[in-house]
Write an enzyme that holds these catalytic residues in place. Structure first.
Site, mmCIF file in Angstrom:
data_model
loop_
_atom_site.group_PDB
_atom_site.id
_atom_site.type_symbol
_atom_site.label_atom_id
_atom_site.label_comp_id
_atom_site.label_asym_id
_atom_site.label_seq_id
_atom_site.Cartn_x
_atom_site.Cartn_y
_atom_site.Cartn_z
ATOM 1 N N TYR A 1 0.496 -1.182 0.349
ATOM 2 C CA TYR A 1 -0.080 -0.079 -0.375
ATOM 3 C C TYR A 1 1.294 1.212 -0.185
ATOM 4 O O TYR A 1 0.668 2.143 -0.721
ATOM 5 C CB TYR A 1 -0.812 -0.117 0.864
ATOM 6 C CG TYR A 1 -1.977 -0.714 1.224
ATOM 7 C CD1 TYR A 1 -3.001 -0.633 -0.085
ATOM 8 C CD2 TYR A 1 -2.207 -2.136 2.124
ATOM 9 C CE1 TYR A 1 -4.412 -2.067 -0.311
ATOM 10 C CE2 TYR A 1 -3.453 -2.574 2.140
ATOM 11 C CZ TYR A 1 -4.337 -2.694 0.931
ATOM 12 O OH TYR A 1 -5.532 -3.310 0.322
ATOM 13 N N GLU B 1 -11.228 -18.381 2.302
ATOM 14 C CA GLU B 1 -11.384 -17.170 1.717
ATOM 15 C C GLU B 1 -10.193 -17.085 0.467
ATOM 16 O O GLU B 1 -9.401 -16.816 0.550
ATOM 17 C CB GLU B 1 -10.814 -16.299 3.842
ATOM 18 C CG GLU B 1 -10.906 -14.681 3.278
ATOM 19 C CD GLU B 1 -10.362 -13.703 4.322
ATOM 20 O OE1 GLU B 1 -11.070 -12.695 5.077
ATOM 21 O OE2 GLU B 1 -9.937 -14.245 5.193
#
Length: 222
Positions: free
Chosen positions: A67, A100
């Site tokens: 990020y 997931e």
């Protein structure tokens, strides 16, 4: 009677995957007692504590690095994420599992967004394309049913701000909107996957794991 089942939960950041996953796992165990279902969460713990020796003498937080500087770290994060997902699946060899996120979401959502934003060089794109092409021939990775948790980018943004997870401070509403659109294109509008159950999850308190289970089973019976 089912002897094996691979269910995957998909959705953009902060839609409620990690919260719903264990609850839905409990329902599957209760309703399908004759099959052993493993719970395979996304290996975020490995991403934020990637083992090795960096110049500071500690492990790496790959999520935070990605990020902070996606131009430098996006490609390596995508490969690391895929490796850790495959490792998690290999560590859960049982006949049934609830997972997931799939590897496909990286190909269909996250990598296209990185390309759109100019964060992947031509070489990065070539390496990732060949890497994920190789994974398609690997057994045990394809889901029988994908549960797509769908919420608005604005609601996802409020959830990110509330949970204040390390590494997510630089996520913007624009980024979430782009993710939302790519997920919708992949799982709803382009219909690239036919094994999808879409769950509206703007109001998380109104989502019942029992109802999701029923919809999954109804989809399998089609």
């Amino acid at each position: 009677m089912l002897s094996k089942l691979h269910v995957a939960i998909e959705g953009a950041v902060a839609v409620g995957k990690s919260t719903l996953l264990p609850k839905l796992h409990e329902v599957f165990l209760a309703e399908l007692p004759n099959i052993k279902m493993d719970l395979v969460p996304e290996p975020v713990d490995r991403w934020v504590d990637w083992k090795g020796t960096n110049p500071e003498g500690s492990s790496w937080n790959l999520l935070e690095l990605m990020y902070q500087n996606p131009e430098e770290n996006a490609a390596r994060f995508q490969i690391a994420a895929a490796i850790s997902k495959i490792q998690s699946l290999n560590d859960s060899p049982g006949p049934a599992k609830i997972v997931e996120r799939t590897l496909l979401c990286q190909e269909k959502v996250f990598i296209p967004l990185l390309i759109k934003n100019g964060f992947l060089s031509g070489l990065d794109q070539s390496i990732l394309e060949q890497f994920f092409h190789m994974t398609r021939s690997m057994t045990g990775l394809k889901a029988d049913v994908i549960i797509y948790l769908r919420t608005s980018p604005e609601i996802a943004m409020t959830r990110i701000q509330s949970r204040n997870r390390t590494g997510e401070q630089n996520i913007t509403l624009e980024y979430l909107t782009n993710l939302h659109e790519l997920y919708d294109d992949w799982l709803i509008y382009k219909r690239e996957e036919r094994n999808v159950v879409v769950i509206a999850i703007d109001d998380f308190d109104k989502v019942s794991p029992e109802n999701i289970f029923a919809r999954v089973m109804a989809h399998l019976e089609k």
